[in-house]
Scaffold this motif. Structure first.
Motif, PDB file in Angstrom:
ATOM      1  N   LYS A  51      36.628  36.055  42.342  1.00 38.51           N
ATOM      2  CA  LYS A  51      37.639  35.028  42.124  1.00 38.51           C
ATOM      3  C   LYS A  51      38.852  35.189  43.042  1.00 38.51           C
ATOM      4  O   LYS A  51      39.419  34.217  43.528  1.00 38.51           O
ATOM      5  CB  LYS A  51      38.115  35.061  40.668  1.00 38.51           C
ATOM      6  N   VAL A  52      39.239  36.435  43.287  1.00 38.51           N
ATOM      7  CA  VAL A  52      40.434  36.691  44.092  1.00 38.51           C
ATOM      8  C   VAL A  52      40.137  36.550  45.574  1.00 38.51           C
ATOM      9  O   VAL A  52      40.979  36.141  46.368  1.00 38.51           O
ATOM     10  CB  VAL A  52      40.988  38.103  43.781  1.00 38.51           C
ATOM     11  N   GLY A 103      42.047  40.105  48.332  1.00 35.32           N
ATOM     12  CA  GLY A 103      41.187  40.996  47.589  1.00 35.32           C
ATOM     13  C   GLY A 103      41.903  41.586  46.391  1.00 35.32           C
ATOM     14  O   GLY A 103      43.098  41.382  46.189  1.00 35.32           O
ATOM     15  N   LEU A 104      41.161  42.311  45.570  1.00 33.29           N
ATOM     16  CA  LEU A 104      41.691  42.917  44.350  1.00 33.29           C
ATOM     17  C   LEU A 104      42.108  44.349  44.627  1.00 33.29           C
ATOM     18  O   LEU A 104      41.291  45.164  45.058  1.00 33.29           O
ATOM     19  CB  LEU A 104      40.635  42.874  43.244  1.00 33.29           C
ATOM     20  N   GLY A 105      43.383  44.648  44.399  1.00 30.15           N
ATOM     21  CA  GLY A 105      43.869  46.004  44.624  1.00 30.15           C
ATOM     22  C   GLY A 105      43.337  46.963  43.578  1.00 30.15           C
ATOM     23  O   GLY A 105      42.947  46.566  42.475  1.00 30.15           O
ATOM     24  N   GLU A 107      44.329  43.920  38.056  1.00 29.51           N
ATOM     25  CA  GLU A 107      43.276  43.340  37.217  1.00 29.51           C
ATOM     26  C   GLU A 107      43.486  41.841  37.107  1.00 29.51           C
ATOM     27  O   GLU A 107      44.610  41.343  37.271  1.00 29.51           O
ATOM     28  CB  GLU A 107      43.270  43.987  35.829  1.00 29.51           C
ATOM     29  N   LEU A 108      42.382  41.157  36.837  1.00 30.47           N
ATOM     30  CA  LEU A 108      42.426  39.697  36.737  1.00 30.47           C
ATOM     31  C   LEU A 108      42.085  39.284  35.314  1.00 30.47           C
ATOM     32  O   LEU A 108      41.055  39.686  34.768  1.00 30.47           O
ATOM     33  CB  LEU A 108      41.447  39.061  37.723  1.00 30.47           C
ATOM     34  N   VAL A 109      42.952  38.474  34.719  1.00 27.70           N
ATOM     35  CA  VAL A 109      42.774  37.997  33.352  1.00 27.70           C
ATOM     36  C   VAL A 109      42.439  36.503  33.381  1.00 27.70           C
ATOM     37  O   VAL A 109      43.111  35.728  34.083  1.00 27.70           O
ATOM     38  CB  VAL A 109      44.051  38.225  32.514  1.00 27.70           C
ATOM     39  N   LEU A 124      46.675  37.264  37.765  1.00 29.70           N
ATOM     40  CA  LEU A 124      46.509  38.517  38.499  1.00 29.70           C
ATOM     41  C   LEU A 124      47.739  39.392  38.215  1.00 29.70           C
ATOM     42  O   LEU A 124      48.879  38.951  38.393  1.00 29.70           O
ATOM     43  CB  LEU A 124      46.384  38.251  39.998  1.00 29.70           C
ATOM     44  N   ARG A 125      47.518  40.639  37.762  1.00 28.51           N
ATOM     45  CA  ARG A 125      48.630  41.503  37.376  1.00 28.51           C
ATOM     46  C   ARG A 125      48.270  42.969  37.639  1.00 28.51           C
ATOM     47  O   ARG A 125      47.114  43.306  37.914  1.00 28.51           O
ATOM     48  CB  ARG A 125      48.955  41.322  35.896  1.00 28.51           C
TER      49      ARG A 125
END
Length: 438
Positions: free
Chosen positions: A296-297, A306-308, A312-314, A341-342
């Motif tokens: 998704k990111v 990208g996802l660090g 995390e993705l909610v 995204l947080r």
């Protein structure tokens, strides 16, 4: 323009279904009452009909090309050539004639609600008759409560976007137009187990049970995620002499995990108040897996960075289906995902990024809806819910697998329990239990 053309072509075919040649060993059905059952199945012949009025039965048979008119329902059961019966009688007669039919060795397609209350449901669906072998076929007797909407591609596509264990709240509605019924309609009569919750209201209650995961619709598995409590029930009652019968109701259920399901139905809706049958489902926020989140990111192959490792993705999902009852005519499934995204464990901190994805899904066939494990199954865009249901009923009678969609005994008993919960919460008598015994 293509969608308009598809709508016109599909609905023309619904009104003018193709004539299909019948197989030599097609199942012969008898119909109790002048109610329609599709004849567009090559393995189904509607052979005879009986009704309270023989004149009405004659007119109905002539209109629908049914070869025989029987003088009574019992005459249908006494005919050895009839292997299946369809029972769309008043609710209060379902229990008696379903038992009589099973005792006569007939497979039974039984209109919803199957019976008047949970006591009857237990006695019928767990009857020893269903363990016996029919004299007509080599398979066990088949009994199906006809919640036809559950067999169609739109409903299965909708459920494919529902995560039952994470549903926070859901609302299901169905309104029936006042102009459909005469003043003395059987649906208004308590003695015949009438009432809104017993007629149109059964559909949205069944929808809620499905949404919260009460059933899986697959072979051999039924989850115990039934409503734990009816929290409220507001019934609008007919005046005397039908004072124990509801014309409209709203109810709220609590499901396992704390999910809340609301239902609203009306038996006498004015034309200006009509609304499309609708189910709306709102999920709890869910932290996606690393793989789902990365998709998704985005990243090197996507638009995002990208996802660090510390992110995390909610996702919070809302799913809506409009016109779940007869989806072949027209329907729409709306899937709306809110993403957050947080930083991990940063529920109280400002989000890194927020966005919403929204899509509209159509599923007039199994392939169009991309319904998992259903692609390649029989079905045409113009098939109504009843035709999809009949496909699986015939499969069961024939002893063939079909697509696995079914409504089993436990499911039907629990559906009756849910309706009983509404009346009990409202302080209204349950529909009367039949005194019939074989």
């Amino acid at each position: 323009m293509a969608s308009v053309y598809g709508f016109i072509r599909r609905n023309w075919a619904i009104r003018n279904p193709p004539v299909v040649p019948k197989n030599e060993n097609a199942l012969k059905f008898g119909v109790f009452g002048a109610a329609n059952i599709t004849q567009s199945h090559p393995d189904v012949i509607v052979q005879c009909v009986a009704a309270r009025s023989e004149k009405k039965a004659q007119e109905y048979a002539k209109k629908h090309g049914i070869p025989e008119v029987k003088k009574s329902y019992q005459d249908i059961l006494d005919d050895p050539s009839i292997s299946c019966v369809y029972i769309p009688l008043p609710n209060g007669l379902h229990y008696e004639w379903a038992l009589r039919s099973l005792a006569a060795g007939k497979h039974v397609l039984l209109e919803k609600p199957s019976v008047s209350n949970a006591t009857e449901a237990k006695a019928l669906f767990f009857s020893p008759l269903l363990e016996e072998t029919s004299d007509v076929t080599c398979t066990k007797l088949v009994l199906l409560e006809a919640f036809h909407f559950r067999f169609q591609p739109p409903w299965r596509a909708f459920m494919g976007h529902v995560d039952s264990e994470n549903v926070e709240r859901a609302r299901a509605t169905l309104a029936a137009p006042r102009v459909m019924f005469e003043k003395n309609d059987i649906r208004f009569q308590y003695a015949l187990s009438g009432g809104c919750a017993m007629d149109p209201g059964t559909y949205p209650v069944a929808c809620l049970r499905q949404v919260f995961g009460a059933t899986t619709d697959t072979e051999g598995v039924v989850e115990d995620r039934e409503p734990e409590e009816c929290l409220s029930a507001d019934l609008k009652m007919f005046p005397e002499p039908e004072g124990k019968t509801d014309s409209a109701f709203e109810a709220k259920f609590r499901f396992p995990g704390g999910g809340i399901g609301e239902v609203r139905s009306n038996l006498l809706t004015g034309m200006l108040e009509m609304e499309i049958p609708r189910v709306e489902v709102v999920h709890r926020p869910v932290v996606l897996s690393a793989e789902e989140a990365a998709a998704k990111v985005g990243g090197k192959k996507g638009k995002g960075k990208g996802l660090g490792d510390d992110e995390e993705l909610v996702r919070t999902r809302k799913v809506v289906i409009e016109n779940y009852l007869v989806g072949a005519v027209w329907h729409r499934i709306i899937v709306e995902d809110d993403f957050l995204l947080r930083k991990r464990g940063g529920e109280s901190k400002e989000p890194i990024r927020k966005w919403t994805n929204k899509k509209v899904v159509k599923a007039y066939t199994w392939e169009e809806g991309k319904v998992e494990a259903m692609e390649g199954q029989p079905g045409e865009a113009h098939w109504l819910t009843y035709r999809h249901q009949l496909e699986q009923f015939v499969n069961r009678v024939r002893g063939t697998k079909g697509n696995g969609l079914w409504i089993d005994a436990k499911d039907s008993v629990n559906q009756s329990k849910a309706i009983d919960m509404v009346y009990e919460k409202a302080g209204v008598p349950l529909r009367p239990t039949s005194e019939f015994q074989l």
